[in-house]
Design a protein around this motif. Sequence first.
Motif, PDB file in Angstrom:
ATOM      1  N   GLU A  13       0.832  -1.211   0.000  1.00 43.32           N
ATOM      2  CA  GLU A  13       0.000   0.000   0.000  1.00 43.32           C
ATOM      3  C   GLU A  13       0.865   1.259   0.000  1.00 43.32           C
ATOM      4  O   GLU A  13       0.532   2.257  -0.642  1.00 43.32           O
ATOM      5  CB  GLU A  13      -0.940  -0.003   1.215  1.00 43.32           C
ATOM      6  N   GLU A  36      -5.672   4.281   1.390  1.00 42.37           N
ATOM      7  CA  GLU A  36      -4.523   3.399   1.650  1.00 42.37           C
ATOM      8  C   GLU A  36      -3.731   3.880   2.867  1.00 42.37           C
ATOM      9  O   GLU A  36      -3.145   3.069   3.586  1.00 42.37           O
ATOM     10  CB  GLU A  36      -3.615   3.284   0.413  1.00 42.37           C
ATOM     11  N   HIS A  53      -5.615   2.419   5.639  1.00 44.41           N
ATOM     12  CA  HIS A  53      -5.425   0.956   5.684  1.00 44.41           C
ATOM     13  C   HIS A  53      -4.070   0.591   6.281  1.00 44.41           C
ATOM     14  O   HIS A  53      -3.961  -0.340   7.086  1.00 44.41           O
ATOM     15  CB  HIS A  53      -5.511   0.351   4.275  1.00 44.41           C
ATOM     16  N   HIS A 100     -11.651  -3.334   5.043  1.00 47.62           N
ATOM     17  CA  HIS A 100     -10.786  -3.352   3.872  1.00 47.62           C
ATOM     18  C   HIS A 100     -11.535  -3.788   2.618  1.00 47.62           C
ATOM     19  O   HIS A 100     -11.387  -3.196   1.553  1.00 47.62           O
ATOM     20  CB  HIS A 100      -9.564  -4.245   4.127  1.00 47.62           C
ATOM     21  N   GLU A 121     -11.747  -1.575  -0.683  1.00 52.30           N
ATOM     22  CA  GLU A 121     -10.980  -2.096  -1.813  1.00 52.30           C
ATOM     23  C   GLU A 121     -11.856  -2.366  -3.032  1.00 52.30           C
ATOM     24  O   GLU A 121     -11.363  -2.357  -4.159  1.00 52.30           O
ATOM     25  CB  GLU A 121     -10.235  -3.375  -1.421  1.00 52.30           C
TER      26      GLU A 121
HETATM   27 FE   LIG Z   1      -5.869  -1.126   1.076  1.00 45.98          FE
END
Ligand SMILES: [Fe+2]
Length: 298
Positions: free
Chosen positions: A85, A116, A119, A192, A196
């Motif tokens: 990421e 990201e 994340h 996620h 995503e």
């Molecule tokens: Fe991600």
Amino acid sequence: MGRALQPKDAELVASRLLDASARGSYDPHVDIDWDAPLAEGKAYMPLERVSLYGTDLWRGLSQEQRIELSKHEIASIASVGLWFEIVLMQLLVRHVYDLDPRSAHAQYALTEVGDETRHAIMFAKAITRFGAPAYGPVKLIHLLGKGYGALAGGPSMFGAVLVAEEATDRLQRATMDDPDMQPLIRMVNRIHVVEEARHVRFAREAVTRDVPKLNRAQLEAHRWLLALTAFGVMDAMINPRVYRSVGIDPRRGRAAALANPHHRDTRRWMTEKVMAFLTDAGLVGGPSKKVLQAAHLI
Ligand SMILES: [Fe+2]
Ligand SMILES: [Fe+2]
């Protein structure tokens, strides 16, 4: 080429994704209860997806050790995902550099950088909570990632992003709805998966739009780049040091995993959908397919 692969208007796709991002985005600081106790006796990923499942080494492990290994393998996958990421953020920022910032496409790419960022923090917090090391990829791949982030672009870049995103997505979907799995990792995976899904649409659209613009030589070059990157990323997911958590020598554990038909199946299962898409799109094909076969990705 099939109907599903007709390039859609890039601005339309991006503006829909911007709307979806505004409706459904998560903040790991507030949306996850990091202080909740870990559930005893629950695995961190489906045990049949652990790299040693079904081997002699696996038969020698107690149930506690199997769960412990599942924790370290998911921590390794999360740390490699997090590393990728960070590479992806560089790629997206470089991609945006030349775009009109008023376009929805540029604004969505920037939104994805924001996703990201959250994340990477979420995975880092999960690894910390599990008390596992931040394994990351092995040194060579770590070094290559630095060059890749600085140089890569075009369809093979979006293709490689798809491989990493869709492969982890498959594993996360299998974990998030399973009540036998650790609640914390289920929540991380659920967040996620939701975010995503947008990234996958964005990257798929970019691949579909840009592959037909390549000439023959460029297409072959992008196929090779994609195959080698997919190999590097997928092979890096399980850092051999994870086996130490259950007293197995890393070299011995890795050799057993690579020879394990269940693990080979798991790799193909993780990349099944994305490889079908990339084959349709033309990015998987020609002599470089041998690399993907050797890596058990097709
Ligand atoms: Fe991600
Ligand atoms: Fe993503």
